[in-house]
Design an enzyme around this catalytic site. Structure first.
Site, PDB file in Angstrom:
ATOM      1  N   CYS A  27     -18.289  29.012  24.093  1.00  0.00           N
ATOM      2  CA  CYS A  27     -18.756  28.394  22.850  1.00  0.00           C
ATOM      3  C   CYS A  27     -19.699  29.354  22.121  1.00  0.00           C
ATOM      4  O   CYS A  27     -20.929  29.272  22.236  1.00  0.00           O
ATOM      5  CB  CYS A  27     -19.467  27.073  23.151  1.00  0.00           C
ATOM      6  SG  CYS A  27     -19.879  26.146  21.652  1.00  0.00           S
TER       7      CYS A  27
ATOM      8  N   THR B 250     -22.123   0.393  18.048  1.00  0.00           N
ATOM      9  CA  THR B 250     -20.957  -0.243  17.418  1.00  0.00           C
ATOM     10  C   THR B 250     -21.348  -0.765  16.046  1.00  0.00           C
ATOM     11  O   THR B 250     -22.511  -1.108  15.808  1.00  0.00           O
ATOM     12  CB  THR B 250     -20.411  -1.407  18.279  1.00  0.00           C
ATOM     13  OG1 THR B 250     -19.243  -1.940  17.633  1.00  0.00           O
ATOM     14  CG2 THR B 250     -21.430  -2.514  18.457  1.00  0.00           C
ATOM     15  N   TYR B 251     -20.379  -0.753  15.160  1.00  0.00           N
ATOM     16  CA  TYR B 251     -20.566  -1.361  13.835  1.00  0.00           C
ATOM     17  C   TYR B 251     -19.637  -2.559  13.712  1.00  0.00           C
ATOM     18  O   TYR B 251     -19.416  -3.078  12.629  1.00  0.00           O
ATOM     19  CB  TYR B 251     -20.273  -0.319  12.745  1.00  0.00           C
ATOM     20  CG  TYR B 251     -21.084   0.955  12.917  1.00  0.00           C
ATOM     21  CD1 TYR B 251     -22.402   1.033  12.450  1.00  0.00           C
ATOM     22  CD2 TYR B 251     -20.557   2.061  13.581  1.00  0.00           C
ATOM     23  CE1 TYR B 251     -23.158   2.183  12.635  1.00  0.00           C
ATOM     24  CE2 TYR B 251     -21.303   3.208  13.781  1.00  0.00           C
ATOM     25  CZ  TYR B 251     -22.601   3.268  13.306  1.00  0.00           C
ATOM     26  OH  TYR B 251     -23.352   4.402  13.498  1.00  0.00           O
ATOM     27  N   ASN B 252     -19.052  -2.948  14.867  1.00  0.00           N
ATOM     28  CA  ASN B 252     -18.104  -4.067  14.926  1.00  0.00           C
ATOM     29  C   ASN B 252     -16.944  -3.908  13.952  1.00  0.00           C
ATOM     30  O   ASN B 252     -16.512  -4.862  13.314  1.00  0.00           O
ATOM     31  CB  ASN B 252     -18.829  -5.402  14.685  1.00  0.00           C
ATOM     32  CG  ASN B 252     -19.873  -5.664  15.760  1.00  0.00           C
ATOM     33  OD1 ASN B 252     -21.079  -5.673  15.485  1.00  0.00           O
ATOM     34  ND2 ASN B 252     -19.422  -5.845  16.987  1.00  0.00           N
ATOM     35  N   THR B 253     -16.488  -2.657  13.839  1.00  0.00           N
ATOM     36  CA  THR B 253     -15.336  -2.376  12.971  1.00  0.00           C
ATOM     37  C   THR B 253     -14.311  -1.544  13.738  1.00  0.00           C
ATOM     38  O   THR B 253     -14.661  -0.829  14.678  1.00  0.00           O
ATOM     39  CB  THR B 253     -15.753  -1.585  11.714  1.00  0.00           C
ATOM     40  OG1 THR B 253     -16.365  -0.353  12.129  1.00  0.00           O
ATOM     41  CG2 THR B 253     -16.728  -2.368  10.858  1.00  0.00           C
TER      42      THR B 253
ATOM     43  N   THR C 120     -15.735  -4.173  20.121  1.00  0.00           N
ATOM     44  CA  THR C 120     -15.095  -2.942  20.620  1.00  0.00           C
ATOM     45  C   THR C 120     -15.565  -2.567  22.023  1.00  0.00           C
ATOM     46  O   THR C 120     -15.260  -1.474  22.507  1.00  0.00           O
ATOM     47  CB  THR C 120     -15.384  -1.757  19.669  1.00  0.00           C
ATOM     48  OG1 THR C 120     -16.812  -1.544  19.617  1.00  0.00           O
ATOM     49  CG2 THR C 120     -14.870  -2.029  18.268  1.00  0.00           C
TER      50      THR C 120
ATOM     51  N   GLU D 225     -15.512   7.218  13.056  1.00  0.00           N
ATOM     52  CA  GLU D 225     -15.142   6.581  14.323  1.00  0.00           C
ATOM     53  C   GLU D 225     -14.723   7.630  15.356  1.00  0.00           C
ATOM     54  O   GLU D 225     -15.000   7.496  16.544  1.00  0.00           O
ATOM     55  CB  GLU D 225     -14.014   5.568  14.081  1.00  0.00           C
ATOM     56  CG  GLU D 225     -14.480   4.357  13.275  1.00  0.00           C
ATOM     57  CD  GLU D 225     -13.349   3.432  12.860  1.00  0.00           C
ATOM     58  OE1 GLU D 225     -13.430   2.235  13.183  1.00  0.00           O
ATOM     59  OE2 GLU D 225     -12.405   3.897  12.199  1.00  0.00           O
TER      60      GLU D 225
END
Length: 488
Positions: free
Chosen positions: A130, A382-385, A394, A459
């Site tokens: 790297c 999480t954004y619950n999407t 999720t 995401e």
């Protein structure tokens, strides 16, 4: 101090000094060369990531005051804002925790001297070739007064650091092979011995930079303009364009969403959501026996070995990188090839929560707490999407990703049904995960684009945070277990 100003800063200062003498592009305010003989670099990449359109990354800080504030604090502390932080800015809560931990590891009071810390960062990043992270820490190493001779190669560094090479190698590629004998050799090396506190600090740094190399390759992070590989002095080939147009990919529109999102993967998200729902119903109806759960783990572990990483081609590290570590041919190998058998690491016998956390906190105060917060942040974020769907739980998907990575490292959770992994993670996603976690230098843009095609880039970055933290915790578990066995 002799190394106080890096060459890169000199270039930047030159640019600013002649600003008023140069013609400025009205679109981007970029300097263009007039016949003054001043060489002004132009960026080679199109923004912080090769995989994510620049405009998406930059929009994040514009709309989010918290992200902007975190960026400002990071710049004040480091004197720079690196591209890793810009990409992590999709998730400001996590970024805050990450930067706090990294700042503590590198700059606050601790068992190791500052130049040792940066040199260990170089050693760890070099194991995965790297160059982005290696170059970052070469500059930092020199700025804190590190001896430039050490940068000629690991054999020029002190014996004490050279002895860390074996631990670096095993942790990066096959952590399940680590034993208490490896630890004993470091702690009983006479005048070159490590103390337990120093070794814990070194282990945390090694695992931090191995996993950060995974994130760097997994998100396609590009070097900043002032770093090696981040700029060129060659003029653009299309004279009617300002350099900014070419650097930002204008004219080659990024069709990631248009081309990939709505073709054969139509309905991908809905299928995944339906599977999550069905699995939840099965969980509620019946629970598998312990024997069946153990069998499913072994099956998944075996299947994970059949997932090949990027055609399994060999990546030969350049001399520039390989001089910072020993045995360049040593890389990831599955743990049960050719009849070898590595015992399963059962989390109920040695877990981060019950064992690792307290050991780190005892020998390197506060770091255990910081790491724990960072692990929890990535795991619970999480954004619950899911793509365009809202109000989605999720947690099942996040757990499957985390446990799949630990499964690849031979780590088993007795209370988890590994049969869920095959339901939730498809083959292209598994190839991406295995490559990014085990051989990150082989990660390609095609692999990034081939999983979860309907999902947003933010995401996918979240997935990469999960992969990075799960990998770091897996390495740490093996290292801390070996240290505990030595101590008892």
């Amino acid at each position: 101090m002799r190394h106080a100003v890096a060459p890169a800063q000199t270039v930047e200062n030159t640019c600013f000094a002649v600003t008023d003498l140069l013609k400025i592009c009205t679109h981007c305010e970029r300097l263009s060369k007039k016949d003054l003989g001043v060489r002004i670099p132009r960026p080679l990449g199109n923004g912080p990531s090769r995989f994510i359109p620049e405009k998406e990354i930059l929009q994040v800080s514009k709309v989010d005051a918290r992200t902007q504030s975190i960026f400002e604090d990071a710049f004040a502390a480091l004197g720079r804002l690196d591209n890793i932080s810009l990409v992590m800015g999709f998730h400001p809560q996590y970024l805050e925790s990450f930067l706090r931990t990294q700042h503590y590891l590198l700059q606050m009071d601790g068992p190791l001297s500052l130049h040792y810390r940066h040199y260990i960062g170089i050693m760890a990043a070099a194991r995965h070739q790297c160059s982005y992270l290696v170059n970052l820490h070469v500059n930092d190493f020199l700025q804190v007064g590190g001896d430039p001779k050490w940068l000629n190669g690991l054999d020029e560094a002190p014996q004490k650091l050279q002895q860390l090479g074996e631990l670096n190698k095993i942790l990066a590629h096959r952590p399940w092979l680590l034993t208490k004998e490896h630890i004993e050799r470091l702690l009983k090396a006479e005048e070159h011995s490590w103390s337990l506190a120093e070794l814990i600090h070194a282990v945390v740094l090694l695992t931090h930079y191995h996993s950060l190399a995974s994130f760097t390759f997994g998100c396609g992070i590009t070097p900043e303009i002032h770093c090696d590989g981040g700029h060129t002095f060659r003029p653009p080939s299309l004279s009617q364009y300002c350099v900014c147009d070419i650097a930002n990919g204008n004219g080659h529109a990024n069709h990631h969403d248009d081309l990939l999102g709505n073709q054969d993967m139509c309905g991908e998200v809905e299928v995944l959501m339906e599977r999550m729902k069905q699995l939840q119903e099965c969980r509620d109806d019946e629970e598998a026996s312990q024997e069946e759960m153990a069998t499913r783990f072994e099956r998944e572990k075996t299947e994970s070995m059949l997932v090949v990483t990027a055609e399994d081609e060999e990546c030969v590290p350049s001399r520039d990188i390989s001089r910072h570590f020993e045995d360049p041919s040593y890389g990831y190998k599955d743990f049960s090839r050719r009849g070898e058998h590595v015992p399963t690491f059962r989390v109920q016998d040695y877990s981060w929560e019950d064992h690792g956390f307290s050991l780190v906190n005892r020998l390197y105060p506060d770091v255990g707490q910081m790491l724990d917060e960072k692990f929890q942040m990535a795991y619970n974020l999480t954004y619950n999407t899911m793509a365009t769907h809202k109000d989605v739980d999720t947690s099942m998907l996040r757990r499957a990703i985390w446990n799949y990575i630990h499964c690849m490292f031979g780590i088993r959770y007795d209370d988890y049904d590994y049969g869920e992994i095959n339901q939730l993670l498809d083959r292209s996603f598994k190839i991406y995960i295995k490559t990014m976690v085990c051989s990150p230098e082989k990660t390609t843009k095609r692999m990034y684009e081939s999983f979860w095609r309907q999902f947003q880039h933010s995401e996918k970055v979240h997935v990469n945070l999960l992969l990075m933290e799960a990998r770091m915790q897996a390495e740490l578990l093996y290292a801390l277990r070996a240290i505990t066995r030595y101590m008892t």
